[in-house]
Design an enzyme around this catalytic site. Structure first.
Site, PDB file in Angstrom:
ATOM      1  CE  LYS A   9      -0.150   2.127   4.821  1.00 28.11           C
ATOM      2  NZ  LYS A   9       0.268   0.708   4.991  1.00 28.11           N
ATOM      3  CE1 TYR A  49       1.629   1.091  10.319  1.00 26.93           C
ATOM      4  CE2 TYR A  49       3.134   2.580   9.195  1.00 26.93           C
ATOM      5  CZ  TYR A  49       1.928   1.887   9.239  1.00 26.93           C
ATOM      6  OH  TYR A  49       1.037   1.999   8.199  1.00 26.93           O
ATOM      7  CG  PHE A  57       6.192  -6.041   8.457  1.00 24.85           C
ATOM      8  CD1 PHE A  57       5.654  -4.834   8.884  1.00 24.85           C
ATOM      9  CD2 PHE A  57       5.671  -7.219   8.974  1.00 24.85           C
ATOM     10  CE1 PHE A  57       4.621  -4.790   9.814  1.00 24.85           C
ATOM     11  CE2 PHE A  57       4.633  -7.193   9.910  1.00 24.85           C
ATOM     12  CZ  PHE A  57       4.113  -5.964  10.327  1.00 24.85           C
ATOM     13  NE  ARG A  85      -8.512  -2.962   9.909  1.00 22.02           N
ATOM     14  CZ  ARG A  85      -7.179  -2.948   9.755  1.00 22.02           C
ATOM     15  NH1 ARG A  85      -6.477  -1.848   9.957  1.00 22.02           N
ATOM     16  NH2 ARG A  85      -6.551  -4.043   9.407  1.00 22.02           N
ATOM     17  CB  THR A  91      -2.730  -6.338   5.446  1.00 22.12           C
ATOM     18  OG1 THR A  91      -3.480  -6.096   6.634  1.00 22.12           O
ATOM     19  CG2 THR A  91      -1.389  -5.633   5.529  1.00 22.12           C
ATOM     20  NE  ARG A 102      -4.452  -1.602   2.848  1.00 23.21           N
ATOM     21  CZ  ARG A 102      -4.382  -1.877   4.158  1.00 23.21           C
ATOM     22  NH1 ARG A 102      -5.082  -2.881   4.666  1.00 23.21           N
ATOM     23  NH2 ARG A 102      -3.618  -1.153   4.944  1.00 23.21           N
ATOM     24  CG  ASN A 112      -0.965  -1.688   2.422  1.00 20.28           C
ATOM     25  OD1 ASN A 112      -0.567  -0.556   2.695  1.00 20.28           O
ATOM     26  ND2 ASN A 112      -1.166  -2.604   3.345  1.00 20.28           N
ATOM     27  CG  HIS A 115      -2.915   3.478   8.630  1.00 19.33           C
ATOM     28  ND1 HIS A 115      -2.385   2.369   9.257  1.00 19.33           N
ATOM     29  CD2 HIS A 115      -3.560   4.199   9.589  1.00 19.33           C
ATOM     30  CE1 HIS A 115      -2.704   2.429  10.556  1.00 19.33           C
ATOM     31  NE2 HIS A 115      -3.400   3.532  10.780  1.00 19.33           N
ATOM     32  CD  GLU A 126      -3.226   4.171  14.104  1.00 20.37           C
ATOM     33  OE1 GLU A 126      -2.638   3.077  14.105  1.00 20.37           O
ATOM     34  OE2 GLU A 126      -4.191   4.415  13.343  1.00 20.37           O
TER      35      GLU A 126
HETATM   36  O1  CDP Z   1      -2.412  -1.786   7.675  1.00 22.26           O
HETATM   37  P1  CDP Z   1      -3.043  -3.002   8.309  1.00 22.26           P
HETATM   38  O2  CDP Z   1      -3.671  -2.715   9.644  1.00 22.26           O
HETATM   39  O3  CDP Z   1      -3.966  -3.697   7.354  1.00 22.26           O
HETATM   40  O4  CDP Z   1      -1.849  -4.061   8.559  1.00 22.26           O
HETATM   41  P2  CDP Z   1      -0.842  -4.225   9.806  1.00 22.26           P
HETATM   42  O5  CDP Z   1      -0.728  -5.668  10.093  1.00 22.26           O
HETATM   43  O6  CDP Z   1      -1.207  -3.313  10.926  1.00 22.26           O
HETATM   44  O7  CDP Z   1       0.563  -3.771   9.193  1.00 22.26           O
HETATM   45  C1  CDP Z   1       0.871  -2.400   9.023  1.00 22.26           C
HETATM   46  C2  CDP Z   1       1.472  -2.202   7.667  1.00 22.26           C
HETATM   47  O8  CDP Z   1       2.716  -2.909   7.611  1.00 22.26           O
HETATM   48  C3  CDP Z   1       0.683  -2.773   6.486  1.00 22.26           C
HETATM   49  O9  CDP Z   1      -0.354  -1.930   6.045  1.00 22.26           O
HETATM   50  C4  CDP Z   1       1.764  -2.930   5.459  1.00 22.26           C
HETATM   51  O10 CDP Z   1       2.105  -1.688   4.841  1.00 22.26           O
HETATM   52  C5  CDP Z   1       2.954  -3.382   6.304  1.00 22.26           C
HETATM   53  N1  CDP Z   1       3.113  -4.855   6.348  1.00 22.26           N
HETATM   54  C6  CDP Z   1       4.120  -5.452   5.592  1.00 22.26           C
HETATM   55  O11 CDP Z   1       4.869  -4.765   4.896  1.00 22.26           O
HETATM   56  N2  CDP Z   1       4.279  -6.818   5.622  1.00 22.26           N
HETATM   57  C7  CDP Z   1       3.487  -7.595   6.387  1.00 22.26           C
HETATM   58  N3  CDP Z   1       3.660  -8.911   6.404  1.00 22.26           N
HETATM   59  C8  CDP Z   1       2.466  -7.002   7.154  1.00 22.26           C
HETATM   60  C9  CDP Z   1       2.300  -5.633   7.108  1.00 22.26           C
HETATM   61 MG    MG Z   2      -2.777  -2.074  11.399  1.00 20.99          MG
END
Ligand code: CDP
Ligand code: MG
Length: 139
Positions: A9, A49, A57, A85, A91, A102, A112, A115, A126
């Site tokens: 990112k 997204y 968010f 992952r 996350t 992370r 973080n 991705h 994706e």
């Molecule tokens: O990236 P990951 O699959 O771990 O998390 P996600 O739930 O799919 O969320 C996508 C991205 O949104 C995260 O990697 C964060 O950058 C952001 N995010 C955030 O800013 N605040 C949250 N509460 C959850 C996610």
């Molecule tokens: Mg995700």
């Protein structure tokens, strides 16, 4: 054999972590079969997204993702989705296991650094979002 999409990112790129992220994946048996630097605009980040549209968010996340260049890559290997992952960690970096990317490098739950797709269907979407078949080179 499985494929997944990963992104260094904008915060990861600015922190000089492109090589570190790729190294971690390669060391763990994943092959980089597609790779490029991109600079997402807001609309592209929103499309990527789209599953998160409506969440609190979403606006901040898509602004962040279009705030600088990213490196997108397709990884191939056994269990590539889960493996990626696991190497990334949770996350929220505060909840990520010791030694994960992370935990080591991320500032907060939004910024973080990396991705990874969360399942076979999202991986297919994706990968297709950023790469066409002629840009993938299995070896
Ligand atoms: O990236 P990951 O699959 O771990 O998390 P996600 O739930 O799919 O969320 C996508 C991205 O949104 C995260 O990697 C964060 O950058 C952001 N995010 C955030 O800013 N605040 C949250 N509460 C959850 C996610
Ligand atoms: Mg995700």
């Amino acid at each position: 054999m499985q494929r997944t999409l990963s992104i260094v990112k904008p915060d990861g790129v600015k922190k000089n972590l492109i090589g570190e992220v790729i190294k971690r994946f390669e060391e763990n048996g994943l092959r980089v079969i597609g790779l490029k630097m991109i600079y997402m605009d807001k609309r592209e980040a929103e499309g990527f997204y789209a599953v998160h549209r409506g969440k609190p968010f979403y606006e901040s996340l898509t602004q962040f993702m279009s705030s600088g260049p990213s490196v997108v890559m397709v990884l191939e290997g056994d269990n590539a989705i889960l493996k990626t992952r696991e190497l990334m960690g949770a996350t929220d970096p505060r909840e990520a296991k010791e030694g994960t990317l992370r935990r080591q490098y991320a500032n907060n739950i939004e910024r973080n650094i990396v991705h990874g797709s969360d399942g076979p269907e999202t991986a297919a979407f994706e990968i297709g979002y950023f790469f066409n078949a002629l840009e993938l080179f299995p070896y």
